[in-house]
Write an enzyme that holds these catalytic residues in place. Structure first.
Site, PDB file in Angstrom:
ATOM      1  N   GLY A 275      79.832  78.782  42.074  1.00 15.09           N
ATOM      2  CA  GLY A 275      79.089  78.093  43.147  1.00 15.09           C
ATOM      3  C   GLY A 275      78.734  76.665  42.761  1.00 15.09           C
ATOM      4  O   GLY A 275      78.845  75.752  43.539  1.00 15.09           O
TER       5      GLY A 275
ATOM      6  N   CYS B 285      76.923  72.646  44.328  1.00 10.34           N
ATOM      7  CA  CYS B 285      77.084  72.729  45.782  1.00 10.34           C
ATOM      8  C   CYS B 285      76.354  73.949  46.358  1.00 10.34           C
ATOM      9  O   CYS B 285      75.574  73.830  47.290  1.00 10.34           O
ATOM     10  CB  CYS B 285      78.578  72.777  46.098  1.00 10.34           C
ATOM     11  SG  CYS B 285      78.928  73.020  47.828  1.00 10.34           S
TER      12      CYS B 285
ATOM     13  N   VAL C 264      60.199  50.605  42.826  1.00  9.58           N
ATOM     14  CA  VAL C 264      59.048  51.222  42.161  1.00  9.58           C
ATOM     15  C   VAL C 264      58.989  50.601  40.779  1.00  9.58           C
ATOM     16  O   VAL C 264      59.934  50.732  40.005  1.00  9.58           O
ATOM     17  CB  VAL C 264      59.252  52.748  42.049  1.00  9.58           C
ATOM     18  CG1 VAL C 264      58.143  53.386  41.226  1.00  9.58           C
ATOM     19  CG2 VAL C 264      59.313  53.371  43.422  1.00  9.58           C
TER      20      VAL C 264
ATOM     21  N   GLY D 255      70.747  58.796  42.517  1.00 13.84           N
ATOM     22  CA  GLY D 255      72.151  58.929  42.133  1.00 13.84           C
ATOM     23  C   GLY D 255      72.358  60.092  41.188  1.00 13.84           C
ATOM     24  O   GLY D 255      71.416  60.839  40.886  1.00 13.84           O
ATOM     25  N   ARG D 256      73.596  60.247  40.746  1.00 17.01           N
ATOM     26  CA  ARG D 256      73.926  61.373  39.888  1.00 17.01           C
ATOM     27  C   ARG D 256      74.750  60.917  38.687  1.00 17.01           C
ATOM     28  O   ARG D 256      75.501  59.951  38.773  1.00 17.01           O
ATOM     29  CB  ARG D 256      74.686  62.440  40.702  1.00 17.01           C
ATOM     30  CG  ARG D 256      73.804  62.988  41.839  1.00 17.01           C
ATOM     31  CD  ARG D 256      74.417  64.157  42.555  1.00 17.01           C
ATOM     32  NE  ARG D 256      74.727  65.311  41.767  1.00 17.01           N
ATOM     33  CZ  ARG D 256      73.844  66.269  41.429  1.00 17.01           C
ATOM     34  NH1 ARG D 256      72.594  66.198  41.823  1.00 17.01           N
ATOM     35  NH2 ARG D 256      74.228  67.308  40.704  1.00 17.01           N
TER      36      ARG D 256
ATOM     37  N   HIS E 194      86.436  68.703  78.203  1.00 15.18           N
ATOM     38  CA  HIS E 194      85.265  68.088  78.833  1.00 15.18           C
ATOM     39  C   HIS E 194      84.268  69.169  79.215  1.00 15.18           C
ATOM     40  O   HIS E 194      84.673  70.226  79.682  1.00 15.18           O
ATOM     41  CB  HIS E 194      85.701  67.346  80.105  1.00 15.18           C
ATOM     42  CG  HIS E 194      84.551  66.731  80.851  1.00 15.18           C
ATOM     43  ND1 HIS E 194      83.909  65.602  80.407  1.00 15.18           N
ATOM     44  CD2 HIS E 194      83.916  67.129  81.993  1.00 15.18           C
ATOM     45  CE1 HIS E 194      82.937  65.306  81.252  1.00 15.18           C
ATOM     46  NE2 HIS E 194      82.913  66.213  82.219  1.00 15.18           N
TER      47      HIS E 194
HETATM   48  P1  FAD Z   1      79.342  71.061  40.326  1.00 15.27           P
HETATM   49  O1  FAD Z   1      79.264  71.637  41.678  1.00 15.27           O
HETATM   50  O2  FAD Z   1      78.326  70.163  39.828  1.00 15.27           O
HETATM   51  O3  FAD Z   1      79.647  72.246  39.364  1.00 15.27           O
HETATM   52  C1  FAD Z   1      79.739  72.071  37.989  1.00 15.27           C
HETATM   53  C2  FAD Z   1      79.338  73.353  37.316  1.00 15.27           C
HETATM   54  O4  FAD Z   1      79.660  73.245  35.936  1.00 15.27           O
HETATM   55  C3  FAD Z   1      77.849  73.635  37.375  1.00 15.27           C
HETATM   56  O5  FAD Z   1      77.632  74.956  37.801  1.00 15.27           O
HETATM   57  C4  FAD Z   1      77.383  73.451  35.940  1.00 15.27           C
HETATM   58  O6  FAD Z   1      76.310  74.304  35.602  1.00 15.27           O
HETATM   59  C5  FAD Z   1      78.639  73.831  35.184  1.00 15.27           C
HETATM   60  N1  FAD Z   1      78.724  73.287  33.831  1.00 15.27           N
HETATM   61  C6  FAD Z   1      78.441  72.025  33.430  1.00 15.27           C
HETATM   62  N2  FAD Z   1      78.702  71.899  32.114  1.00 15.27           N
HETATM   63  C7  FAD Z   1      79.152  73.097  31.685  1.00 15.27           C
HETATM   64  C8  FAD Z   1      79.587  73.583  30.440  1.00 15.27           C
HETATM   65  N3  FAD Z   1      79.590  72.842  29.352  1.00 15.27           N
HETATM   66  N4  FAD Z   1      80.000  74.872  30.354  1.00 15.27           N
HETATM   67  C9  FAD Z   1      79.993  75.672  31.467  1.00 15.27           C
HETATM   68  N5  FAD Z   1      79.586  75.258  32.670  1.00 15.27           N
HETATM   69  C10 FAD Z   1      79.179  73.983  32.783  1.00 15.27           C
HETATM   70  N6  FAD Z   1      78.614  67.334  48.750  1.00 15.27           N
HETATM   71  C11 FAD Z   1      79.241  67.475  49.930  1.00 15.27           C
HETATM   72  O7  FAD Z   1      80.471  67.376  49.995  1.00 15.27           O
HETATM   73  N7  FAD Z   1      78.525  67.747  51.075  1.00 15.27           N
HETATM   74  C12 FAD Z   1      77.181  67.859  51.057  1.00 15.27           C
HETATM   75  O8  FAD Z   1      76.571  68.081  52.100  1.00 15.27           O
HETATM   76  C13 FAD Z   1      76.498  67.721  49.831  1.00 15.27           C
HETATM   77  N8  FAD Z   1      75.166  67.856  49.757  1.00 15.27           N
HETATM   78  C14 FAD Z   1      74.539  67.749  48.567  1.00 15.27           C
HETATM   79  C15 FAD Z   1      73.160  67.903  48.511  1.00 15.27           C
HETATM   80  C16 FAD Z   1      72.493  67.801  47.309  1.00 15.27           C
HETATM   81  C17 FAD Z   1      71.005  67.982  47.268  1.00 15.27           C
HETATM   82  C18 FAD Z   1      73.241  67.567  46.111  1.00 15.27           C
HETATM   83  C19 FAD Z   1      72.546  67.479  44.787  1.00 15.27           C
HETATM   84  C20 FAD Z   1      74.604  67.420  46.139  1.00 15.27           C
HETATM   85  C21 FAD Z   1      75.276  67.514  47.368  1.00 15.27           C
HETATM   86  N9  FAD Z   1      76.654  67.344  47.459  1.00 15.27           N
HETATM   87  C22 FAD Z   1      77.280  67.461  48.668  1.00 15.27           C
HETATM   88  C23 FAD Z   1      77.475  67.016  46.287  1.00 15.27           C
HETATM   89  C24 FAD Z   1      78.206  68.276  45.777  1.00 15.27           C
HETATM   90  O9  FAD Z   1      77.265  69.261  45.446  1.00 15.27           O
HETATM   91  C25 FAD Z   1      79.064  67.922  44.579  1.00 15.27           C
HETATM   92  O10 FAD Z   1      79.911  66.856  44.898  1.00 15.27           O
HETATM   93  C26 FAD Z   1      79.910  69.103  44.161  1.00 15.27           C
HETATM   94  O11 FAD Z   1      79.117  70.213  43.848  1.00 15.27           O
HETATM   95  C27 FAD Z   1      80.767  68.736  42.954  1.00 15.27           C
HETATM   96  O12 FAD Z   1      81.523  69.832  42.571  1.00 15.27           O
HETATM   97  P2  FAD Z   1      82.016  70.008  41.072  1.00 15.27           P
HETATM   98  O13 FAD Z   1      82.821  71.257  41.073  1.00 15.27           O
HETATM   99  O14 FAD Z   1      82.632  68.771  40.591  1.00 15.27           O
HETATM  100  O15 FAD Z   1      80.715  70.179  40.193  1.00 15.27           O
END
Ligand code: FAD
Length: 476
Positions: free
Chosen positions: A42, A45, A239, A273-274, A446
């Site tokens: 999961g 996301c 801030v 940001g992230r 429509h």
């Molecule tokens: P992530 O989803 O970040 O998954 C990475 C996983 O790797 C995590 O579970 C983490 O715990 C795990 N991990 C990290 N390091 C290790 C390790 N060393 N060993 C094992 N596991 C590890 N995006 C959208 O497209 N639409 C949206 O509406 C949207 N809303 C968002 C709302 C919020 C509040 C936030 C914070 C983000 C939102 N995003 C949205 C962004 C989206 O969540 C991310 O772009 C997406 O989850 C990235 O996917 P990913 O697979 O790259 O990484």
């Protein structure tokens, strides 16, 4: 006892990037191990991002709709909130989705290990279990999909009064006053939730505009509504100091409009940001390179400097969006399988799930101006849409950018209810190399908001039925 495990493809991180990569690799017949610290796939996301935020935004939207319905002759009593139920529903949505992903792992024979992973060498991972046990995992290929985390903020104080997006989604309390630092999409989405639930929300944004990057005319309808919903929106404001006091966070703001704004807030939500999750992977013992911000550098197949190690999703940088991560994940799996897949999308849609929603895909007008790309821009204001009027949401806008010579669609932007759903048509049009006439001549149902897409295409030729503009060019 340390176990030595073996797999063909190890995927580190089970967010929308990692699980999409793992599932595609398994579907292509490979032996796959997926590792993540959470009990099920999961990632950000599902556990602390897209899904819980949208579950809460749905509640916020219902509150707003119920309040506004009074104007249509329908009066509801003020909502009575049962926060335990709200939290339980959000948890239930998340659990249903993540459990489902767990089942999909089992159905595909993807080995899921709940653990943190780091490289020992380029073909071996250390696997750290929560109980302290440690295994090793040998792999022929690896996909790094470790995602991102909330960026830290300069004058940050460790205090329960200071939240990031992860804490904010837990909805532990509805503060009387909330300062949101950052007018990007996460700050505005979460700020909207808290404001709808009754908090007095102040948003500060360092730049001169909310949603920096999005076109001004798309942001305008949102800003107008947010100015009603929020206590204050302070642009060009920083801030400069934060101090915890017994009765709240004392915040010193610097900006043109700060004289009347409160300085004491019950809670502060930091959304600035992230940052890439690349530092805990022990990449030093590999040839993998990162840029100055810690994002892993990859080629078009998402291959790192180590030919058998790929990286996808947030950890490789912008746009940090779930659908971009998933698409990259599938490409990486196919590249490992020897297919000639590359990640070369024509456009990646972006959606801000505020009310109204804002969505865009392809070239924006800002980008066209900055990059000097010639573009014909046509706008269809929703005041001319029958469907928007029935919804009392005539404040929206659909715009289209086309190449002036070929009329190929270069970009589309939408502000209004359901913009996030509507923008998919723009993504398809750009991906298929459609021209404005293709959308103009496609009969749209429509009365729907999708007609605004057709009408904005017609407006390229000055031929929109429901707006009058002097004709610009004849459609051939
Ligand atoms: P992530 O989803 O970040 O998954 C990475 C996983 O790797 C995590 O579970 C983490 O715990 C795990 N991990 C990290 N390091 C290790 C390790 N060393 N060993 C094992 N596991 C590890 N995006 C959208 O497209 N639409 C949206 O509406 C949207 N809303 C968002 C709302 C919020 C509040 C936030 C914070 C983000 C939102 N995003 C949205 C962004 C989206 O969540 C991310 O772009 C997406 O989850 C990235 O996917 P990913 O697979 O790259 O990484």
């Amino acid at each position: 006892m340390t176990e030595s495990l073996h797999t063909e493809v190890a995927v580190i991180g089970a967010g929308p990037g990692g699980y999409a990569a793992a599932f595609r690799a398994a579907d292509l017949g490979m032996d796959v191990t997926l590792l993540d610290v959470s009990p099920n796939p999961g990632g950000t996301c599902l556990y602390r991002g897209c899904i819980p935020s949208k579950a809460l935004l749905h509640v916020a939207k219902l509150i707003t709709d119920a309040r506004e319905a009074e104007e249509w002759g329908l009066k509801f009593a003020p909502p009575e909130m049962d926060y335990d139920k709200v939290r339980a529903r959000t948890r239930q949505v998340v659990e249903q989705m993540t459990d489902g992903l767990g089942q999909l792992c089992r159905a595909r024979n993807v080995r899921y290990i709940q653990a943190r992973a780091a490289f020992i060498n380029t073909h071996t991972l250390a696997v750290f279990h929560e109980d302290g046990a440690e295994d090793t995992l040998e792999c022929a290929y690896a996909v790094i999909a470790s995602g991102s985390r909330p960026a830290l903020f300069g004058p940050l104080i460790k205090s329960p009064r200071v939240m990031n997006s992860t804490n904010a989604l837990k909805l532990e309390t509805i503060p009387e006053t909330l300062l949101v630092i950052g007018g990007g999409y996460i700050g505005l989405e979460l700020g909207s939730v808290y404001a709808s639930l009754g908090a007095k929300v102040t948003v500060v944004e360092m730049t001169g505009t909310l949603l920096p990057g999005a076109d001004r005319d798309l942001v305008a309808p949102l800003q107008r509504r947010l100015e009603h919903l929020m206590d204050a929106i302070l642009l060009n404001t920083k801030v400069v100091e934060m101090k915890e006091q017994q009765n709240g966070m004392h915040v010193v703001l610097e900006g043109p409009d700060v004289s009347n704004s409160p300085q004491l807030f019950d809670r502060v939500l930091v959304c600035v940001g992230r940052s890439a999750n690349s530092s805990g992977l022990n990449l030093h013992d590999t040839r993998i390179t990162t840029n100055a911000r810690g994002f892993i550098e990859v080629d078009a197949q998402r291959r790192t400097a180590e030919p058998h190690i790929f990286a996808i999703g947030d950890v490789v940088g912008e746009p940090m969006l779930a659908h971009k991560a998933s698409a990259e994940g599938r490409v990486a799996a196919e590249a490992i399988a020897g297919m000639k897949s590359v990640f070369e999308p024509q456009a990646i849609p972006a959606v801000v799930f505020t009310d109204p929603e804002i969505a865009w895909v392809g070239l924006t007008e800002n980008e066209a101006k900055k990059q000097g790309v010639p573009a014909t821009v046509a706008r269809f204001p929703w005041i001319a849409s029958g469907r928007a009027s029935t919804l009392s949401r005539a404040d929206g806008l659909t715009k289209m950018l086309c190449d002036p010579d070929s009329n190929a669609i270069l970009g589309m932007g939408i502000a209004g209810s359901g913009a996030g759903e509507l923008i998919a048509e723009g993504a398809l049009a750009i991906e298929m190399g459609a021209v404005a006439a293709d959308l103009d001549m496609t009969i749209h149902p429509h009365p729907t908001l999708s007609e605004t897409v057709m009408e904005s295409a017609a407006a390229i030729f000055g031929q929109s039925t429901h707006i009058y503009r002097p004709p610009r060019k004849e459609r051939e």
